[in-house]
Design a protein around this motif. Sequence first.
Motif, PDB file in Angstrom:
ATOM      1  N   ILE A  95       1.008  -1.231  -0.020  1.00  0.00           N
ATOM      2  CA  ILE A  95      -0.039   0.097   0.153  1.00  0.00           C
ATOM      3  C   ILE A  95       1.093   1.281  -0.078  1.00  0.00           C
ATOM      4  O   ILE A  95       0.535   2.349  -0.561  1.00  0.00           O
ATOM      5  CB  ILE A  95      -1.069   0.103   1.349  1.00  0.00           C
ATOM      6  N   ARG A  96       2.022   1.241   0.707  1.00  0.00           N
ATOM      7  CA  ARG A  96       2.992   2.184   0.567  1.00  0.00           C
ATOM      8  C   ARG A  96       3.478   2.418  -0.537  1.00  0.00           C
ATOM      9  O   ARG A  96       3.655   3.626  -1.007  1.00  0.00           O
ATOM     10  CB  ARG A  96       4.106   2.029   1.807  1.00  0.00           C
ATOM     11  N   LYS A  97       3.975   1.430  -1.349  1.00  0.00           N
ATOM     12  CA  LYS A  97       4.507   1.564  -2.823  1.00  0.00           C
ATOM     13  C   LYS A  97       3.414   2.078  -3.800  1.00  0.00           C
ATOM     14  O   LYS A  97       3.624   2.737  -4.610  1.00  0.00           O
ATOM     15  CB  LYS A  97       5.424   0.368  -3.111  1.00  0.00           C
ATOM     16  N   TYR A  98       2.426   1.225  -3.897  1.00  0.00           N
ATOM     17  CA  TYR A  98       1.260   1.389  -4.799  1.00  0.00           C
ATOM     18  C   TYR A  98      -0.064   1.641  -3.883  1.00  0.00           C
ATOM     19  O   TYR A  98      -0.766   0.754  -4.062  1.00  0.00           O
ATOM     20  CB  TYR A  98       1.276   0.366  -5.640  1.00  0.00           C
ATOM     21  N   PRO A  99      -0.473   2.762  -3.420  1.00  0.00           N
ATOM     22  CA  PRO A  99      -1.469   3.001  -3.030  1.00  0.00           C
ATOM     23  C   PRO A  99      -2.649   3.052  -3.743  1.00  0.00           C
ATOM     24  O   PRO A  99      -3.954   2.908  -3.147  1.00  0.00           O
ATOM     25  CB  PRO A  99      -1.591   4.478  -2.084  1.00  0.00           C
ATOM     26  N   PHE A 100      -2.707   3.209  -5.033  1.00  0.00           N
ATOM     27  CA  PHE A 100      -3.852   3.080  -5.903  1.00  0.00           C
ATOM     28  C   PHE A 100      -3.977   1.627  -6.420  1.00  0.00           C
ATOM     29  O   PHE A 100      -5.137   1.833  -7.407  1.00  0.00           O
ATOM     30  CB  PHE A 100      -3.232   4.193  -7.086  1.00  0.00           C
ATOM     31  N   LEU A 101      -3.452   0.793  -6.331  1.00  0.00           N
ATOM     32  CA  LEU A 101      -3.445  -0.461  -6.941  1.00  0.00           C
ATOM     33  C   LEU A 101      -4.818  -0.954  -6.777  1.00  0.00           C
ATOM     34  O   LEU A 101      -5.439  -1.416  -7.810  1.00  0.00           O
ATOM     35  CB  LEU A 101      -2.496  -1.722  -6.208  1.00  0.00           C
ATOM     36  N   HIS A 102      -5.443  -0.805  -5.590  1.00  0.00           N
ATOM     37  CA  HIS A 102      -6.846  -1.358  -5.548  1.00  0.00           C
ATOM     38  C   HIS A 102      -7.742  -0.554  -6.422  1.00  0.00           C
ATOM     39  O   HIS A 102      -8.725  -1.118  -7.127  1.00  0.00           O
ATOM     40  CB  HIS A 102      -7.496  -1.089  -4.129  1.00  0.00           C
ATOM     41  N   ASP A 103      -7.625   0.594  -6.692  1.00  0.00           N
ATOM     42  CA  ASP A 103      -8.466   1.302  -7.602  1.00  0.00           C
ATOM     43  C   ASP A 103      -8.049   1.105  -9.178  1.00  0.00           C
ATOM     44  O   ASP A 103      -9.169   0.787  -9.953  1.00  0.00           O
ATOM     45  CB  ASP A 103      -7.943   3.065  -7.544  1.00  0.00           C
ATOM     46  N   VAL A 104      -6.801   0.784  -9.523  1.00  0.00           N
ATOM     47  CA  VAL A 104      -6.475   0.205 -10.800  1.00  0.00           C
ATOM     48  C   VAL A 104      -7.173  -1.089 -11.124  1.00  0.00           C
ATOM     49  O   VAL A 104      -8.113  -1.166 -12.118  1.00  0.00           O
ATOM     50  CB  VAL A 104      -5.003   0.000 -10.989  1.00  0.00           C
ATOM     51  N   LEU A 105      -7.505  -2.082 -10.166  1.00  0.00           N
ATOM     52  CA  LEU A 105      -8.141  -3.317 -10.427  1.00  0.00           C
ATOM     53  C   LEU A 105      -9.475  -3.054 -10.618  1.00  0.00           C
ATOM     54  O   LEU A 105     -10.168  -3.800 -11.338  1.00  0.00           O
ATOM     55  CB  LEU A 105      -7.664  -4.272  -9.249  1.00  0.00           C
ATOM     56  N   CYS A 106     -10.060  -2.418 -10.110  1.00  0.00           N
ATOM     57  CA  CYS A 106     -11.561  -2.046  -9.952  1.00  0.00           C
ATOM     58  C   CYS A 106     -11.870  -1.437 -11.233  1.00  0.00           C
ATOM     59  O   CYS A 106     -12.806  -1.807 -12.025  1.00  0.00           O
ATOM     60  CB  CYS A 106     -12.005  -1.334  -8.940  1.00  0.00           C
ATOM     61  N   LYS A 107     -11.050  -0.109 -11.490  1.00  0.00           N
ATOM     62  CA  LYS A 107     -11.538   0.649 -12.897  1.00  0.00           C
ATOM     63  C   LYS A 107     -11.116   0.041 -14.037  1.00  0.00           C
ATOM     64  O   LYS A 107     -11.820   0.239 -14.933  1.00  0.00           O
ATOM     65  CB  LYS A 107     -10.621   2.059 -12.768  1.00  0.00           C
ATOM     66  N   PHE A 108     -10.226  -1.083 -14.023  1.00  0.00           N
ATOM     67  CA  PHE A 108     -10.067  -1.906 -15.522  1.00  0.00           C
ATOM     68  C   PHE A 108     -10.798  -3.048 -15.312  1.00  0.00           C
ATOM     69  O   PHE A 108     -10.657  -4.154 -16.021  1.00  0.00           O
ATOM     70  CB  PHE A 108      -8.648  -2.322 -15.428  1.00  0.00           C
ATOM     71  N   SER A 109     -11.934  -3.286 -14.326  1.00  0.00           N
ATOM     72  CA  SER A 109     -12.576  -4.495 -14.282  1.00  0.00           C
ATOM     73  C   SER A 109     -11.896  -5.812 -13.999  1.00  0.00           C
ATOM     74  O   SER A 109     -12.452  -6.889 -14.331  1.00  0.00           O
ATOM     75  CB  SER A 109     -13.498  -4.762 -15.452  1.00  0.00           C
ATOM     76  N   ILE A 110     -10.400  -5.865 -13.440  1.00  0.00           N
ATOM     77  CA  ILE A 110     -10.169  -6.976 -13.303  1.00  0.00           C
ATOM     78  C   ILE A 110     -10.474  -7.653 -12.080  1.00  0.00           C
ATOM     79  O   ILE A 110     -10.376  -8.783 -11.940  1.00  0.00           O
ATOM     80  CB  ILE A 110      -8.330  -6.747 -12.941  1.00  0.00           C
ATOM     81  N   ALA A 111     -10.832  -6.752 -10.997  1.00  0.00           N
ATOM     82  CA  ALA A 111     -11.513  -7.184  -9.863  1.00  0.00           C
ATOM     83  C   ALA A 111     -13.079  -6.489  -9.659  1.00  0.00           C
ATOM     84  O   ALA A 111     -12.983  -5.375 -10.178  1.00  0.00           O
ATOM     85  CB  ALA A 111     -10.688  -6.710  -8.560  1.00  0.00           C
ATOM     86  N   ASP A 112     -13.839  -6.837  -8.806  1.00  0.00           N
ATOM     87  CA  ASP A 112     -15.135  -6.223  -8.675  1.00  0.00           C
ATOM     88  C   ASP A 112     -15.082  -5.388  -7.090  1.00  0.00           C
ATOM     89  O   ASP A 112     -14.934  -6.126  -6.270  1.00  0.00           O
ATOM     90  CB  ASP A 112     -16.329  -7.322  -8.501  1.00  0.00           C
TER      91      ASP A 112
END
Length: 451
Positions: free
Chosen positions: A155-172
Motif C-alpha cells: 500500500i505504501r508503494k502502490y496505494p492506488f492498486l486497488h483502484d486500478v484493479l477495479c477501474k479496469f474491471s480486473i476485480a469487482d
Amino acid sequence: MSGTRKILILGNGFDLAHFLPTKYDHFMHAMRNVEAYSQDTPMTFQELYTDLISNENYFFENTINFYKTEDVVLPLEKVKDLQDKLKNNGWFQYFKSYIDSGIDTWIDFENEMETVLDAVCHMITEIESNIEYFVSTLDKSKSFLSTDLFNIQLIRKYPFLHDVLCKFSIADENDIADGRGLTINSSFIKYYQNNPLNIDESKIFKSLELQLIQFIDIFSNYIEFINRLESNLELKVPKVLEDELEMIYSFNYSSTIERLYKHTNIKFLHGKAGEKENNKIVLGISDLENKLLKDERAYGFVKYYQKMVNNTDYQFLKPKSLITEIEERKVKNEGFEFWHPIEIYIWGHSLDSSDSDYVHEIFSFNNGIENSIRVIVYYYDKPHAQMANLISILDKDIVESWMKNEWLEFIRMPDIYKLNFDKDYLDSSTSEFSRSVSKPIIEYKPIIMSL
C-alpha cells in the motif's frame, strides 16, 4: 532575414500558444463533462469546457476571441458514442479520479501509465511468490485476492492498486468476497479442468493494451473536434514561420500549423488525429523496463512499437535529411563555397526523457570542421525545465559545450496574443545568428570524379 535554412520541431506548447485546448488536462475535463451530459441537444463549446472557462479564464477568453467557438458543437450522436466508450474504458475511469491532482500534461499521463503497469507487475510477482494470496471458495465459484496481499508495504508503494484493479474491471469493487479479499473477474483467471489456478497475467495485459487503443481513439475524436475551430481573424505570422521551412517535425496530433499558417512539408512523428489518417496516434511509454512486461511481450504500450504498427512517420533527422548529407560531406572534408549551419527551432516541446531518442539524434551532429546545426529552444516562462531535461538526457558537459560554442540558444517563444493585438510588440523569436547574418546559403563545390 538571412538565407539560413530552418527546421521546426513542434510540441503541444505550440497549440497551447495558439489557445487551443489540447492539453491532457483540457481533454480529461472535457470528457468528464461529456460523460455527465444529460441533455437531448448537441453539446456546445461552453458546455464542453464549462468548469475550465472560469478556472483558466485568460486561456479560454482568448480561445473564444481567436476562434469561432459558437460554430462548433458536439453532435448528440457523438456525445452518446463517447459516453459508451468512456464508461467502459479503464484508463479514462482510473485517471478521471486524479483530475486536478498534479497530472496535467501528456508526459505526466505517460509517466503515470508506466507506474500503473509497474503496480500490476508487482502484484502479479507477489502472487507468484506466495500462492496463498490467490484464494478460491470451496465450490470454486469465486476466486479473490486475499487481504494479506494488500499489506502495508504494497500500500505504501502502490496505494492506488486497488483502484486500478477495479477501474479496469480486473476485480469487482462491489464484491469483497465476505471480507476475505477482492473478487477477481473470472475472465482473468487461469483454469485447469474447471479449477482456478492463478490469475492470468497475459489476459490482464492484453485487456490493458486494448483499453489503451480505445483511449487513444477517444482522444483522436477529441482532437478532430479541436481541428474544427476556425480562426476569427487572419493571424499575423511569427518570424520563424515567415520563410519556407526545410521541414516541420510535429509531435502534435492536430493540424494547427497547416490550418492557421498554410505550412506543408510536415512529418507527424507521433501520428495524426482523424479516421482517414493512416498514421494513427502514438501514445505510450518509451520502453519496457519491467521484466514481466518483456516476458509478456507487452510492446503495445511502447511508442516505437506503436509507430511501426501504425505506419507513423518515425524517420527523423537520420538516416536521410539535409543535415545528415551536410554532416557526411563535412566530416569527409569535401569543399564548400559558402557555409551556413541549419537552424533547428523547437517550439512547445519539453525535451522530456520520454522522447530522449529524438533529443540524442538532434545533438549527435556538429562533429566536423564546421558545425552543421544550431538549436534554438523556445521557452514559455523560463528555460530552466527544458535545460534540466537536456542535462538529464545528454549530460551537462554536452549541454555546456553546445552553449559555449553558441550552438544552443534559449529564446522566449512568440507571444501570439501580443503579435496580433499589441502594435508595439516586437517579435524577436529568431536566433541571434539569423538576425545578424545575411550571407547566402550553403553551396557545394562540384565533385569531379576521375575514372
